[in-house]
Design an enzyme around this catalytic site. Sequence first.
Site, mmCIF file in Angstrom:
data_model
loop_
_atom_site.group_PDB
_atom_site.id
_atom_site.type_symbol
_atom_site.label_atom_id
_atom_site.label_comp_id
_atom_site.label_asym_id
_atom_site.label_seq_id
_atom_site.Cartn_x
_atom_site.Cartn_y
_atom_site.Cartn_z
ATOM 1 N N ARG A 132 -0.483 -0.794 -2.269
ATOM 2 C CA ARG A 132 -0.002 -2.128 -2.602
ATOM 3 C C ARG A 132 -0.640 -3.159 -1.678
ATOM 4 O O ARG A 132 -1.126 -2.842 -0.610
ATOM 5 C CB ARG A 132 1.520 -2.188 -2.459
ATOM 6 C CG ARG A 132 2.245 -1.412 -3.547
ATOM 7 C CD ARG A 132 3.744 -1.501 -3.364
ATOM 8 N NE ARG A 132 4.176 -2.883 -3.366
ATOM 9 C CZ ARG A 132 4.700 -3.507 -2.303
ATOM 10 N NH1 ARG A 132 4.881 -2.872 -1.187
ATOM 11 N NH2 ARG A 132 5.048 -4.777 -2.392
ATOM 12 N N LYS A 177 6.973 7.096 6.010
ATOM 13 C CA LYS A 177 6.636 6.980 4.593
ATOM 14 C C LYS A 177 6.150 8.315 4.006
ATOM 15 O O LYS A 177 5.193 8.912 4.476
ATOM 16 C CB LYS A 177 5.563 5.907 4.418
ATOM 17 C CG LYS A 177 5.251 5.590 2.968
ATOM 18 C CD LYS A 177 4.693 4.193 2.836
ATOM 19 C CE LYS A 177 4.090 3.983 1.452
ATOM 20 N NZ LYS A 177 3.773 2.579 1.196
ATOM 21 N N ARG A 199 10.505 -5.469 6.432
ATOM 22 C CA ARG A 199 10.535 -4.549 7.550
ATOM 23 C C ARG A 199 11.965 -4.369 7.988
ATOM 24 O O ARG A 199 12.606 -5.328 8.392
ATOM 25 C CB ARG A 199 9.678 -5.139 8.674
ATOM 26 C CG ARG A 199 9.669 -4.356 9.936
ATOM 27 C CD ARG A 199 8.363 -4.566 10.631
ATOM 28 N NE ARG A 199 7.252 -4.250 9.742
ATOM 29 C CZ ARG A 199 6.020 -4.686 9.906
ATOM 30 N NH1 ARG A 199 5.724 -5.462 10.894
ATOM 31 N NH2 ARG A 199 5.083 -4.332 9.053
HETATM 32 C C1 BTN Z 1 1.704 1.921 -1.740
HETATM 33 O O1 BTN Z 1 0.950 1.149 -1.139
HETATM 34 O O2 BTN Z 1 2.767 2.277 -1.237
HETATM 35 C C2 BTN Z 1 1.322 2.438 -3.108
HETATM 36 C C3 BTN Z 1 0.384 3.610 -3.024
HETATM 37 C C4 BTN Z 1 -0.022 4.182 -4.370
HETATM 38 C C5 BTN Z 1 -1.103 5.239 -4.245
HETATM 39 C C6 BTN Z 1 -1.381 5.950 -5.530
HETATM 40 S S1 BTN Z 1 -2.382 7.388 -5.319
HETATM 41 C C7 BTN Z 1 -2.595 7.540 -7.050
HETATM 42 C C8 BTN Z 1 -2.753 6.138 -7.590
HETATM 43 N N1 BTN Z 1 -4.144 5.727 -7.559
HETATM 44 C C9 BTN Z 1 -4.347 4.737 -6.688
HETATM 45 O O3 BTN Z 1 -5.452 4.232 -6.449
HETATM 46 N N2 BTN Z 1 -3.181 4.376 -6.115
HETATM 47 C C10 BTN Z 1 -2.075 5.159 -6.618
#
Ligand code: BTN
Length: 350
Positions: free
Chosen positions: A141, A206, A345
């Site tokens: 994100r 996380k 946070r």
């Molecule tokens: C976050 O930042 O918390 C979200 C992370 C999401 C990662 C997943 S891995 C599979 C899919 N492909 C990506 O490029 N991102 C999501």
Amino acid sequence: GQREPVHKGAHQLLVTRQALTGLMMDRSRQLIEQLADGEWHSGEVLAEMLGVSRAAVWKRLQALEGLGLELEATRGKGYRLARKLELLSEQNIGAGLRQSLKYVVPVEVFSQIDSTNVYLMSGDVAPAAVFAEYQSAGRGRRGRAWCSPFGANLYFSFAWRFETMPPQLPALSLAVGVSLAETLSAKGAGGLGLKWPNDLLWQGRKLGGILIEHRGEAAGPCRVVVGVGLNLAMTSTQGAAIDQGWVSLEEILRSGGHALPSRNELATQLIARLHQCLEQFAHSGFDSFHPRWEALDVSRNQVVRIQQEKETIEGLAQGVDRSGALLVQVRGERCRFFSGEISLRVKQSA
Ligand code: BTN
């Protein structure tokens, strides 16, 4: 005109390079399949099997190490993976889904890809599930990268089509978070929580993240891609680049006396639950997820700091509303915050 031949040439070159990468990946895949058992394999035998030189085997393994695969090499014994690896299988996951769902969901597994989200966002089939063992440009994100070492975790995306864009669409990532947390709890992972808008946490660290992207117009059909990254068994070396506290499912399960389940089985169950989640969301939006989300909310009644572009606001978190907006008591006034605008946070209690 004049430019055409150059353009054609460049295009041809691109096609050839793609085909070559595909071929190389096939060989690398064969190599990993041999090594997956976690036992020693001599360079000589591996070379013979692939029909290449021992130097070529070594080079290929070095490339795989570059993707985050952890390997050991010893003179006399050859090579082995730092740990056994159950590779994801289209057949296995596809068959599992046929059993648990009344629909056929096409499943694709890539050894490597830029991002499973990017891949599905450019496609049209829905529902569809895509997994990757490695992502070269995994997206998190807020423009962050998602660390995606080879075979260590689960990286997948699920595409869905809504006939019309659901008005509560921003709350979809909360609903997905509930589904993930519940699926993993059923596997024995105790103490999971959700941090708005969609971090899956365990003891403040996380475990996974969700990235939802969509295309379509407000009035017409809407394609949604739900991307999930879930840490399964990442080592500290593999996760060294991550700039926040993280945890792997293996550690959580181990602390409760459980073992990590089969990757293919987990992958199947997560997709089956996600499918259910989206069906339910299409039918009745966030409402049935709302109380379940609040039961998992780690920020409830906590002082939280919301970082916006220009200012930082502090207040008391009070759950979410029907649309998935975060409710925060700020100087006696109740404010709503929407996903994507801010980061939150949970303040460490002193
Ligand atoms: C976050 O930042 O918390 C979200 C992370 C999401 C990662 C997943 S891995 C599979 C899919 N492909 C990506 O490029 N991102 C999501």
